[in-house]
Design an enzyme around this catalytic site. Sequence first.
Site, PDB file in Angstrom:
ATOM      1  N   LYS A 120     -10.965   9.962   3.761  1.00 50.11           N
ATOM      2  CA  LYS A 120      -9.508   9.858   3.941  1.00 50.11           C
ATOM      3  C   LYS A 120      -8.954   8.785   2.998  1.00 50.11           C
ATOM      4  O   LYS A 120      -9.446   7.652   2.999  1.00 50.11           O
ATOM      5  CB  LYS A 120      -9.176   9.458   5.388  1.00 50.11           C
ATOM      6  CG  LYS A 120      -9.387  10.579   6.374  1.00 50.11           C
ATOM      7  CD  LYS A 120      -8.685  10.298   7.695  1.00 50.11           C
ATOM      8  CE  LYS A 120      -9.223   9.096   8.409  1.00 50.11           C
ATOM      9  NZ  LYS A 120      -8.616   8.869   9.725  1.00 50.11           N
ATOM     10  N   THR A 168     -15.571  -5.245  -0.063  1.00 46.61           N
ATOM     11  CA  THR A 168     -15.795  -6.694   0.027  1.00 46.61           C
ATOM     12  C   THR A 168     -15.324  -7.291   1.344  1.00 46.61           C
ATOM     13  O   THR A 168     -15.375  -8.505   1.510  1.00 46.61           O
ATOM     14  CB  THR A 168     -15.074  -7.425  -1.131  1.00 46.61           C
ATOM     15  OG1 THR A 168     -13.662  -7.219  -0.981  1.00 46.61           O
ATOM     16  CG2 THR A 168     -15.534  -6.931  -2.488  1.00 46.61           C
ATOM     17  N   GLY A 185      -9.265  -0.112  -1.483  1.00 44.55           N
ATOM     18  CA  GLY A 185     -10.042   1.133  -1.387  1.00 44.55           C
ATOM     19  C   GLY A 185      -9.147   2.347  -1.240  1.00 44.55           C
ATOM     20  O   GLY A 185      -9.340   3.371  -1.918  1.00 44.55           O
ATOM     21  N   ASN A 186      -8.142   2.254  -0.384  1.00 45.14           N
ATOM     22  CA  ASN A 186      -7.228   3.390  -0.173  1.00 45.14           C
ATOM     23  C   ASN A 186      -6.357   3.649  -1.408  1.00 45.14           C
ATOM     24  O   ASN A 186      -6.149   4.799  -1.803  1.00 45.14           O
ATOM     25  CB  ASN A 186      -6.313   3.136   1.027  1.00 45.14           C
ATOM     26  CG  ASN A 186      -6.930   3.552   2.356  1.00 45.14           C
ATOM     27  OD1 ASN A 186      -6.354   3.316   3.400  1.00 45.14           O
ATOM     28  ND2 ASN A 186      -8.094   4.176   2.337  1.00 45.14           N
ATOM     29  N   LYS A 189       0.875  -1.186   0.000  1.00 49.91           N
ATOM     30  CA  LYS A 189       0.000   0.000   0.000  1.00 49.91           C
ATOM     31  C   LYS A 189       0.907   1.229   0.000  1.00 49.91           C
ATOM     32  O   LYS A 189       1.149   1.851   1.024  1.00 49.91           O
ATOM     33  CB  LYS A 189      -0.913  -0.049   1.239  1.00 49.91           C
ATOM     34  CG  LYS A 189      -2.015   0.991   1.240  1.00 49.91           C
ATOM     35  CD  LYS A 189      -2.938   0.818   2.431  1.00 49.91           C
ATOM     36  CE  LYS A 189      -2.989   2.052   3.283  1.00 49.91           C
ATOM     37  NZ  LYS A 189      -3.987   2.030   4.349  1.00 49.91           N
ATOM     38  N   SER A 210     -15.637   7.329   4.713  1.00 50.07           N
ATOM     39  CA  SER A 210     -14.565   8.275   4.983  1.00 50.07           C
ATOM     40  C   SER A 210     -14.075   8.870   3.669  1.00 50.07           C
ATOM     41  O   SER A 210     -14.118   8.214   2.631  1.00 50.07           O
ATOM     42  CB  SER A 210     -13.402   7.534   5.667  1.00 50.07           C
ATOM     43  OG  SER A 210     -12.299   8.386   5.856  1.00 50.07           O
ATOM     44  N   GLU A 219     -13.853  -3.453  14.725  1.00 52.77           N
ATOM     45  CA  GLU A 219     -14.063  -2.018  14.447  1.00 52.77           C
ATOM     46  C   GLU A 219     -15.453  -1.594  14.925  1.00 52.77           C
ATOM     47  O   GLU A 219     -15.669  -0.459  15.339  1.00 52.77           O
ATOM     48  CB  GLU A 219     -13.892  -1.713  12.955  1.00 52.77           C
ATOM     49  CG  GLU A 219     -12.460  -1.831  12.439  1.00 52.77           C
ATOM     50  CD  GLU A 219     -11.604  -0.572  12.673  1.00 52.77           C
ATOM     51  OE1 GLU A 219     -12.048   0.347  13.391  1.00 52.77           O
ATOM     52  OE2 GLU A 219     -10.478  -0.531  12.145  1.00 52.77           O
ATOM     53  N   ASN A 268      -0.073   5.037   6.662  1.00 54.13           N
ATOM     54  CA  ASN A 268      -0.971   6.113   6.225  1.00 54.13           C
ATOM     55  C   ASN A 268      -0.343   7.501   6.380  1.00 54.13           C
ATOM     56  O   ASN A 268      -1.040   8.464   6.686  1.00 54.13           O
ATOM     57  CB  ASN A 268      -2.289   6.064   7.021  1.00 54.13           C
ATOM     58  CG  ASN A 268      -3.107   4.830   6.700  1.00 54.13           C
ATOM     59  OD1 ASN A 268      -2.880   4.189   5.672  1.00 54.13           O
ATOM     60  ND2 ASN A 268      -4.050   4.491   7.557  1.00 54.13           N
ATOM     61  N   GLU A 292     -10.272   7.156  15.862  1.00 52.70           N
ATOM     62  CA  GLU A 292      -8.879   6.721  16.038  1.00 52.70           C
ATOM     63  C   GLU A 292      -8.736   5.931  17.343  1.00 52.70           C
ATOM     64  O   GLU A 292      -7.622   5.553  17.714  1.00 52.70           O
ATOM     65  CB  GLU A 292      -7.949   7.942  16.079  1.00 52.70           C
ATOM     66  CG  GLU A 292      -7.792   8.643  14.747  1.00 52.70           C
ATOM     67  CD  GLU A 292      -6.960   7.829  13.769  1.00 52.70           C
ATOM     68  OE1 GLU A 292      -5.889   7.349  14.149  1.00 52.70           O
ATOM     69  OE2 GLU A 292      -7.428   7.651  12.627  1.00 52.70           O
TER      70      GLU A 292
HETATM   71  N1  NAD Z   1     -10.588   5.768   6.533  1.00 48.22           N
HETATM   72  C1  NAD Z   1      -9.928   4.842   5.879  1.00 48.22           C
HETATM   73  O1  NAD Z   1      -9.524   5.089   4.777  1.00 48.22           O
HETATM   74  C2  NAD Z   1      -9.667   3.485   6.500  1.00 48.22           C
HETATM   75  C3  NAD Z   1     -10.396   3.042   7.618  1.00 48.22           C
HETATM   76  C4  NAD Z   1     -10.153   1.744   8.115  1.00 48.22           C
HETATM   77  C5  NAD Z   1      -9.175   0.941   7.510  1.00 48.22           C
HETATM   78  N2  NAD Z   1      -8.473   1.440   6.449  1.00 48.22           N
HETATM   79  C6  NAD Z   1      -7.418   0.633   5.814  1.00 48.22           C
HETATM   80  O2  NAD Z   1      -7.966  -0.596   5.395  1.00 48.22           O
HETATM   81  C7  NAD Z   1      -6.921  -1.571   5.348  1.00 48.22           C
HETATM   82  C8  NAD Z   1      -7.429  -2.861   5.935  1.00 48.22           C
HETATM   83  O3  NAD Z   1      -8.498  -3.297   5.139  1.00 48.22           O
HETATM   84  P1  NAD Z   1      -9.057  -4.786   5.202  1.00 48.22           P
HETATM   85  O4  NAD Z   1      -9.199  -5.213   6.599  1.00 48.22           O
HETATM   86  O5  NAD Z   1     -10.233  -4.812   4.318  1.00 48.22           O
HETATM   87  O6  NAD Z   1      -7.866  -5.667   4.637  1.00 48.22           O
HETATM   88  P2  NAD Z   1      -7.217  -5.840   3.184  1.00 48.22           P
HETATM   89  O7  NAD Z   1      -7.701  -4.837   2.237  1.00 48.22           O
HETATM   90  O8  NAD Z   1      -5.752  -5.933   3.422  1.00 48.22           O
HETATM   91  O9  NAD Z   1      -7.754  -7.268   2.735  1.00 48.22           O
HETATM   92  C9  NAD Z   1      -7.359  -8.407   3.478  1.00 48.22           C
HETATM   93  C10 NAD Z   1      -7.441  -9.677   2.651  1.00 48.22           C
HETATM   94  O10 NAD Z   1      -8.782  -9.996   2.346  1.00 48.22           O
HETATM   95  C11 NAD Z   1      -8.890 -10.435   0.993  1.00 48.22           C
HETATM   96  N3  NAD Z   1     -10.278 -10.241   0.613  1.00 48.22           N
HETATM   97  C12 NAD Z   1     -10.921  -9.084   0.352  1.00 48.22           C
HETATM   98  N4  NAD Z   1     -12.239  -9.303   0.161  1.00 48.22           N
HETATM   99  C13 NAD Z   1     -12.422 -10.643   0.279  1.00 48.22           C
HETATM  100  C14 NAD Z   1     -13.564 -11.495   0.180  1.00 48.22           C
HETATM  101  N5  NAD Z   1     -14.785 -11.000  -0.004  1.00 48.22           N
HETATM  102  N6  NAD Z   1     -13.382 -12.826   0.327  1.00 48.22           N
HETATM  103  C15 NAD Z   1     -12.141 -13.344   0.576  1.00 48.22           C
HETATM  104  N7  NAD Z   1     -11.033 -12.585   0.706  1.00 48.22           N
HETATM  105  C16 NAD Z   1     -11.180 -11.242   0.557  1.00 48.22           C
HETATM  106  C17 NAD Z   1      -7.874  -9.603   0.293  1.00 48.22           C
HETATM  107  O11 NAD Z   1      -7.504 -10.186  -0.924  1.00 48.22           O
HETATM  108  C18 NAD Z   1      -6.744  -9.594   1.302  1.00 48.22           C
HETATM  109  O12 NAD Z   1      -5.944 -10.734   1.154  1.00 48.22           O
HETATM  110  C19 NAD Z   1      -5.747  -0.985   6.095  1.00 48.22           C
HETATM  111  O13 NAD Z   1      -4.759  -0.596   5.172  1.00 48.22           O
HETATM  112  C20 NAD Z   1      -6.324   0.239   6.785  1.00 48.22           C
HETATM  113  O14 NAD Z   1      -5.382   1.275   6.940  1.00 48.22           O
HETATM  114  C21 NAD Z   1      -8.715   2.662   5.926  1.00 48.22           C
END
Ligand code: NAD
Length: 396
Positions: A167, A154, A133-134, A101, A165, A209, A177, A269
């Site tokens: 952000k 997803t 998404g980010n 990322k 958000s 969360e 980040n 946060e």
């Molecule tokens: N305000 C914001 O922008 C904000 C808020 C919260 C978190 N985040 C960011 O989000 C990230 C974490 O996101 P996350 O928890 O979604 O993890 P991720 O995006 O790293 O995904 C984790 C794993 O899930 C898999 N995956 C995704 N959808 C799937 C599905 N439907 N079925 C099976 N596998 C699937 C992906 O391929 C990946 O291997 C962090 O980088 C965090 O900083 C941003």
Amino acid sequence: MPQSSADNAAGPPLPGTRSAVLPARLENYRFSLGEQEVPYFFGYSCRTAMGELLAERFAGRGAVLMLIDGGVQRHARDLLGSLDRNVKVVPVTIDPNEQRKSLSLVGSLLERAVAEKIGRDAVVVAMGGGVVGNVAGMVAALLYRGLPLVHLPTTPVAAFDAVLSAKQAVNLTQGKNLCGTFLAPSLIACDLAWLSTVPPHMLATGIVEMAKNVLAVRPADADRLTGAVPLIDTDPELALRTFLDIGVKAKIPFIEADPKEKAAALIFEYGHTVGHAIEFASRGLISHGEAVGWGMLAAASIATRLCGLSPADERRHHELLAGFGLSRGRLSAVDRRAVTELLSKDNKRGYLKTDGETVAMVLLDALGSPVTADGRPLIGVPRALVESAIDELHTD
Ligand SMILES: NC(=O)c1ccc[n+]([C@@H]2O[C@H](COP(=O)([O-])OP(=O)(O)OC[C@H]3O[C@@H](n4cnc5c(N)ncnc54)[C@H](O)[C@@H]3O)[C@@H](O)[C@H]2O)c1
């Protein structure tokens, strides 16, 4: 607490409003992020309705640059199959790895987009978890100085939290980040059935969360949250709708009032100061949600000593988070020194005048009641106290 249209938009057990012009079986929340009105459409096993909605929204766009999480190829194939053939989609698969990322990934996607002849009339779509998404948010913000962004989340973290958000950020080598900007999505759409394929530990960490929302913002939702957890096996649709509703009801009033999340919305946060340090130091071993869970336990322990959080409220943290997949084994494998070094690079630096010996944190003096200073729910905590709370996490 700020007021929100989301509070009127839905009520349990089936949140949302149904619009006459929408394809059947999609409901929606609506909110604003700064100047941008953001509809959030959702349903369960609603591929056809989702395809119709997106075809309608993409009509007239030159192209759809669709950044697809490598983990959701099957869902993406199904969705693309239900899209109108007249929509020109340029799919690009991303390996969603927290280590990737980065600005270099964003840069390579920008180069690819231009090579694929994506123009100013395109829309950028993120289909995947929070990482995709980010990254897509950064691409959309930078390409031609800004293209519309659509989120198709997803994962639980993405659907219930990250997409609510403006952000957008990626990591630098020195921390999470640290480089980003603001871009509100023009549209969010989620088939909650996409979430049913995530591994159990990821569902659990997404629920963490929501536990954060309950502990820091809406303690009255505790029973709804704990009541929905066992439904994951028996009635996944209702469970996922309930988690989404808890996420939306907690977050929307704050981000509508504080779209850049620099004042009251910093409440989200909670658990993130220690959480981000653990997540980053773990190099992919510990997920975002799990790390935030550990971060909230550390914050609760500190708050009992510093802010008068009652032992009963601290216990409530442990009770609520029990069973959501926090693994002391994984935590022990993380380099503790790396965690404490990262505390000084937290992205809340600068909000408070802190010296090197103080860390800015969100702390509660009671459930749902953050300690505030200068309109922000942040307080300077002696570094030694944070370090001892991190040590306690290993032994509690
Ligand atoms: N305000 C914001 O922008 C904000 C808020 C919260 C978190 N985040 C960011 O989000 C990230 C974490 O996101 P996350 O928890 O979604 O993890 P991720 O995006 O790293 O995904 C984790 C794993 O899930 C898999 N995956 C995704 N959808 C799937 C599905 N439907 N079925 C099976 N596998 C699937 C992906 O391929 C990946 O291997 C962090 O980088 C965090 O900083 C941003």
